[in-house]
Design an enzyme around this catalytic site. Structure first.
Site, PDB file in Angstrom:
ATOM      1  N   ASP A   7       0.866  -1.191   0.000  1.00  0.00           N
ATOM      2  CA  ASP A   7       0.000   0.000   0.000  1.00  0.00           C
ATOM      3  C   ASP A   7       0.900   1.238   0.000  1.00  0.00           C
ATOM      4  O   ASP A   7       2.082   1.160   0.342  1.00  0.00           O
ATOM      5  CB  ASP A   7      -0.917   0.031   1.227  1.00  0.00           C
ATOM      6  N   SER A   8       0.313   2.376  -0.382  1.00  0.00           N
ATOM      7  CA  SER A   8       1.073   3.617  -0.346  1.00  0.00           C
ATOM      8  C   SER A   8       1.462   3.982   1.082  1.00  0.00           C
ATOM      9  O   SER A   8       2.398   4.746   1.289  1.00  0.00           O
ATOM     10  CB  SER A   8       0.222   4.747  -0.926  1.00  0.00           C
ATOM     11  N   TYR A  39      -0.819   8.683  -2.560  1.00  0.00           N
ATOM     12  CA  TYR A  39      -0.788   8.468  -4.006  1.00  0.00           C
ATOM     13  C   TYR A  39      -1.970   9.145  -4.692  1.00  0.00           C
ATOM     14  O   TYR A  39      -1.919   9.438  -5.888  1.00  0.00           O
ATOM     15  CB  TYR A  39      -0.879   6.962  -4.317  1.00  0.00           C
ATOM     16  N   GLY A  40      -3.050   9.323  -3.946  1.00  0.00           N
ATOM     17  CA  GLY A  40      -4.326   9.745  -4.541  1.00  0.00           C
ATOM     18  C   GLY A  40      -4.311  11.107  -5.196  1.00  0.00           C
ATOM     19  O   GLY A  40      -5.220  11.444  -5.953  1.00  0.00           O
ATOM     20  N   CYS A  70      -4.219  -1.470  -2.231  1.00  0.00           N
ATOM     21  CA  CYS A  70      -4.343  -0.034  -2.462  1.00  0.00           C
ATOM     22  C   CYS A  70      -5.181   0.146  -3.723  1.00  0.00           C
ATOM     23  O   CYS A  70      -4.795  -0.339  -4.804  1.00  0.00           O
ATOM     24  CB  CYS A  70      -2.951   0.566  -2.658  1.00  0.00           C
ATOM     25  N   ASN A  71      -6.310   0.811  -3.587  1.00  0.00           N
ATOM     26  CA  ASN A  71      -7.199   0.993  -4.742  1.00  0.00           C
ATOM     27  C   ASN A  71      -6.585   1.922  -5.770  1.00  0.00           C
ATOM     28  O   ASN A  71      -6.782   1.752  -6.969  1.00  0.00           O
ATOM     29  CB  ASN A  71      -8.534   1.563  -4.294  1.00  0.00           C
ATOM     30  N   THR A  72      -5.851   2.928  -5.280  1.00  0.00           N
ATOM     31  CA  THR A  72      -5.277   3.902  -6.200  1.00  0.00           C
ATOM     32  C   THR A  72      -4.252   3.209  -7.105  1.00  0.00           C
ATOM     33  O   THR A  72      -4.261   3.403  -8.330  1.00  0.00           O
ATOM     34  CB  THR A  72      -4.629   5.054  -5.403  1.00  0.00           C
ATOM     35  N   GLU A 162      -2.720   9.492   7.604  1.00  0.00           N
ATOM     36  CA  GLU A 162      -1.263   9.271   7.654  1.00  0.00           C
ATOM     37  C   GLU A 162      -0.606  10.181   8.706  1.00  0.00           C
ATOM     38  O   GLU A 162       0.381   9.818   9.317  1.00  0.00           O
ATOM     39  CB  GLU A 162      -0.623   9.511   6.277  1.00  0.00           C
ATOM     40  N   CYS A 194     -11.056   2.782  -0.764  1.00  0.00           N
ATOM     41  CA  CYS A 194      -9.684   3.133  -0.388  1.00  0.00           C
ATOM     42  C   CYS A 194      -9.400   2.356   0.881  1.00  0.00           C
ATOM     43  O   CYS A 194     -10.224   2.368   1.813  1.00  0.00           O
ATOM     44  CB  CYS A 194      -9.564   4.633  -0.132  1.00  0.00           C
ATOM     45  N   THR A 195      -8.246   1.685   0.942  1.00  0.00           N
ATOM     46  CA  THR A 195      -8.009   0.802   2.088  1.00  0.00           C
ATOM     47  C   THR A 195      -7.710   1.572   3.379  1.00  0.00           C
ATOM     48  O   THR A 195      -7.646   0.971   4.446  1.00  0.00           O
ATOM     49  CB  THR A 195      -6.857  -0.187   1.785  1.00  0.00           C
ATOM     50  N   HIS A 196      -7.537   2.887   3.288  1.00  0.00           N
ATOM     51  CA  HIS A 196      -7.432   3.676   4.518  1.00  0.00           C
ATOM     52  C   HIS A 196      -8.808   3.865   5.172  1.00  0.00           C
ATOM     53  O   HIS A 196      -8.890   4.098   6.372  1.00  0.00           O
ATOM     54  CB  HIS A 196      -6.869   5.073   4.218  1.00  0.00           C
TER      55      HIS A 196
HETATM   56  N1  DGL Z   1      -4.909   3.094   0.593  1.00  0.00           N
HETATM   57  C1  DGL Z   1      -4.814   3.749  -0.687  1.00  0.00           C
HETATM   58  C2  DGL Z   1      -6.039   3.357  -1.524  1.00  0.00           C
HETATM   59  O1  DGL Z   1      -6.620   2.306  -1.274  1.00  0.00           O
HETATM   60  C3  DGL Z   1      -4.614   5.210  -0.455  1.00  0.00           C
HETATM   61  C4  DGL Z   1      -4.023   5.915  -1.595  1.00  0.00           C
HETATM   62  C5  DGL Z   1      -3.289   7.185  -1.275  1.00  0.00           C
HETATM   63  O2  DGL Z   1      -2.146   7.084  -0.845  1.00  0.00           O
HETATM   64  O3  DGL Z   1      -3.855   8.269  -1.522  1.00  0.00           O
HETATM   65  O4  DGL Z   1      -6.423   4.026  -2.459  1.00  0.00           O
END
Ligand code: DGL
Length: 270
Positions: A7-8, A39-40, A70-72, A162, A194-196
């Site tokens: 993940d990011s 990353y988003g 990570c979805n992004t 974060e 988003c996994t966050h």
């Molecule tokens: N957990 C990432 C996701 O699922 C977050 C991406 C990010 O860093 O913005 O999209």
């Protein structure tokens, strides 16, 4: 050696938690690219380059299978990486498909034509890059017809998580839910894309109201990976101890991870 989880930043830990509960005998290597999160807000080329570097890092660590938690990264990089070809014996999987299969009540590998499904109005909450990619709508269109998706780009939420600022994260979630409801007053289902966001799941549910089913990825991805490993036992790897790597400051990332997951987690420098 182990299954790689990427993940990011910290969000993929929500997926890892469910994986460890579902697959207690599998060893995982988690890599958070905290130095480059979020990353988003990056463009697709940038997300692709960063994701590729991290996946290669995990392959070099001996992980034949890497899950993009990570979805992004899944939205902006997965297809491109798969189309470019991955080294022999290596695999990379994303987190979109299990979620869409659950929403459309499909079994894994059901490649029949798209059909009407029970849910009609779906709210998608995701990062700006995921929303811009339209990857979710594209994958959904392969499987379902007649589903109206309203996407809300939740700027700022990942940064706040974060940074450990949960008060700000909560305020932002409420304002993003309000903005979504102005466009779609009565969604039947909401996707936390988003996994966050599972870290804020209660806030999403409260703001959306009891009648809205909130789909969160962790347990869906865990079921799907368990099924994949039964069909591809060679990808499980060996070893029994999970490890946590970060491109950021290991002490700072360990503190945040411990705070969020409510158990001690120690990161090492990647
Ligand atoms: N957990 C990432 C996701 O699922 C977050 C991406 C990010 O860093 O913005 O999209």
């Amino acid at each position: 050696m182990a299954v790689g989880i990427f993940d990011s930043g910290l969000g993929g830990l929500t997926v890892l938690d469910a994986l460890q509960a579902r697959l207690p005998d599998v060893a995982f290597v988690y890599l958070g690219d905290n130095a480059h999160a979020p990353y988003g807000v990056r463009d697709a080329d940038d997300v692709h380059a960063l994701t590729r570097a991290s996946v290669e890092r995990l392959w070099n660590e001996g992980c034949d299978l890497v899950v993009l938690a990570c979805n992004t990264a899944s939205a902006a990089a997965l297809r491109r990486m798969q189309e470019a070809g991955v080294p022999q014996g290596k695999r990379v999987l994303g987190v979109f498909v299990p979620l869409i299969e659950a929403l459309t009540e499909r079994q894994w590998g059901d490649n029949s034509p798209p059909r009407e499904v029970a849910v009609r109005h779906v709210a998608l909450f995701a990062t700006p890059a995921t929303v811009r990619s339209r990857a979710f709508q594209r994958e959904l269109a392969f499987r379902a017809i007649g589903v109206d998706v309203e996407a809300q780009a939740c700027g700022g939420v990942v940064d706040a998580i974060e940074e450990g600022d949960l008060i700000l994260a909560e305020a932002l979630v409420r304002s993003h839910v309000d903005a979504l409801k102005r466009k779609m007053p009565q969604p039947q289902a909401a996707i936390l894309g988003c996994t966050h966001y599972p870290l804020m799941e209660q806030v999403f549910q409260e703001a959306l109201g009891e009648g809205v089913s909130v789909y969160s990825q962790a347990s869906l991805v865990a079921e799907s990976l368990a099924d994949y490993l039964t069909r591809h036992p060679g990808m499980t790897g060996e070893g029994s101890k999970s490890r946590y790597l970060t491109t950021g400051d290991p002490r700072r990332v360990s503190d945040r991870a411990t705070q969020f997951m409510r158990r001690p987690i120690t990161f090492q420098a990647a």
